[in-house]
Enzyme design. Structure first.
Site, short mmCIF file in Angstrom:
data_model
loop_
_atom_site.label_atom_id
_atom_site.label_comp_id
_atom_site.label_asym_id
_atom_site.label_seq_id
_atom_site.Cartn_x
_atom_site.Cartn_y
_atom_site.Cartn_z
NE ARG A 1 -2.59 -20.99 -25.40
CZ ARG A 1 -2.64 -20.82 -24.09
NH1 ARG A 1 -2.74 -19.61 -23.59
NH2 ARG A 1 -2.63 -21.85 -23.30
CE LYS B 1 7.73 -25.24 -18.76
NZ LYS B 1 8.71 -25.66 -19.74
CB SER C 1 -6.01 -12.48 -20.88
OG SER C 1 -6.31 -13.65 -21.56
#
Lengths: 215, 215
Positions: B42, B140, B111
């Site tokens: 990612r 975050k 997700s």
């Protein structure tokens, strides 16, 4: 049966902010109804889910008009939306990788103003080269430097696939780009910001028919 | 010949900033050598060309260790790099579209913390569900709200594919996530920020073997 030759006389690149208060669909509909042979969906702010939805809506419009739909950057979005092609640049998937993934189902465009890189892209499977910025441009994210029509001619001489000029092109200067060897032009603001996008499309297509003093 | 069951006990998600001064390759190598069965690349800041290069480097490392490599968001990058799978969320390509493009060649993660959406993703071809944020997280951009282990159990009860807990998971709380029905956990900071990523990997894998009071 012979394949229809690739018609890239005019590629209309979308810009949602410039199109306001009209939608992208409004402007694209006007452009393809007026004869624009190709549209490129570009939206650097949209996420992939939004791009797929937008691409599917535009594809319904372009397909009905017999125009081609290209997607900027995203091979996966182009495949998901059933678009005709994808436009790639140096920051995107390599042309060779994109061609393997698409298994020949997408027309691949590649942005470069370098004759050697254009030749490489052609070898890797590119169907056309986007070359610019030919003139000064009001669209900030079109490749920075102003290259002029002489460079367009160098790139066009280096490849056998169509070279499409981009950057600051209007009905007033399009004929000179074509005279330099471009098979067509790509525009953003000339149509997205036009008060009458159909009229602007017609003006550009007519300008490309006009003999130029450079010819 | 029976297919090897999908081993997602631990998915290590990369974060280049957290890994500093080490490279992603350093940390991933340590993690897979210590037994991590899956890595997810990612990098929200990298362009597609950079992602393909990074994914190819990581795939060489994971393949040699018998671990799986997933790519976050980009189906085209996953296909170009020959990765094992792609992890999608609500902002990405729909699972169904991704599955059609990949023609079964990629494992698809999705997700969600919603049992109904998890069930839909399973029907659309998802191989696993990422569910979180289970606890507070230092990363975050992992889905905001803290859902707790009870919600993990609801999602796990709704599907037959593996559910992987994510968000604030450490060796200290991993067993409770597994006890709630998760087949594994995904972590970012617990390994990317660890002074000794191999040790941190071992600690997490051992914690997942530990019986929990929630069981």
């Amino acid at each position: 049966v012979t394949a229809r030759p690739l018609d890239l006389r005019l590629i209309v690149i979308t810009d949602a902010a410039m199109a306001v208060p009209r939608t992208i669909e409004d402007v694209v509909t006007a452009a393809v109804m007026a004869g624009a042979p190709a549209i490129q969906l570009r939206d650097k702010l949209a996420n992939a889910a939004e791009l797929v939805e937008q691409a599917r809506r535009l594809h319904a419009i372009t397909r009905a008009a017999g125009a081609l739909l290209f997607i900027n950057d995203r091979v996966d979005v182009a495949l998901a939306a059933g678009a005709d092609g994808v436009h790639l640049g140096p920051d995107d998937l390599p042309v060779l990788a994109a061609d393997r993934i698409a298994k020949g189902s997408l027309l691949l465009g590649y942005s470069t103003d370098d004759p050697a890189l254009a030749r490489q892209a052609e070898q890797d499977g590119a169907a056309y080269i986007g070359c610019g910025a030919v003139f000064g441009t009001r669209t900030k994210d079109v490749a920075g430097e102003q290259i002029g029509t002489a460079r367009v001619r160098e790139v066009a001489d280096a490849v056998s696939i169509p070279v499409i000029g981009i950057g600051g092109i209007t009905a007033g200067n399009a004929a000179g780009v074509k005279a330099a060897g471009a098979a067509g032009v790509a525009v953003v603001s000339a149509i997205m910001k036009a008060p009458d996008p159909a009229r602007a499309t017609t003006d550009l297509l007519l300008a490309l028919l006009r003999p130029s003093t450079l010819q």
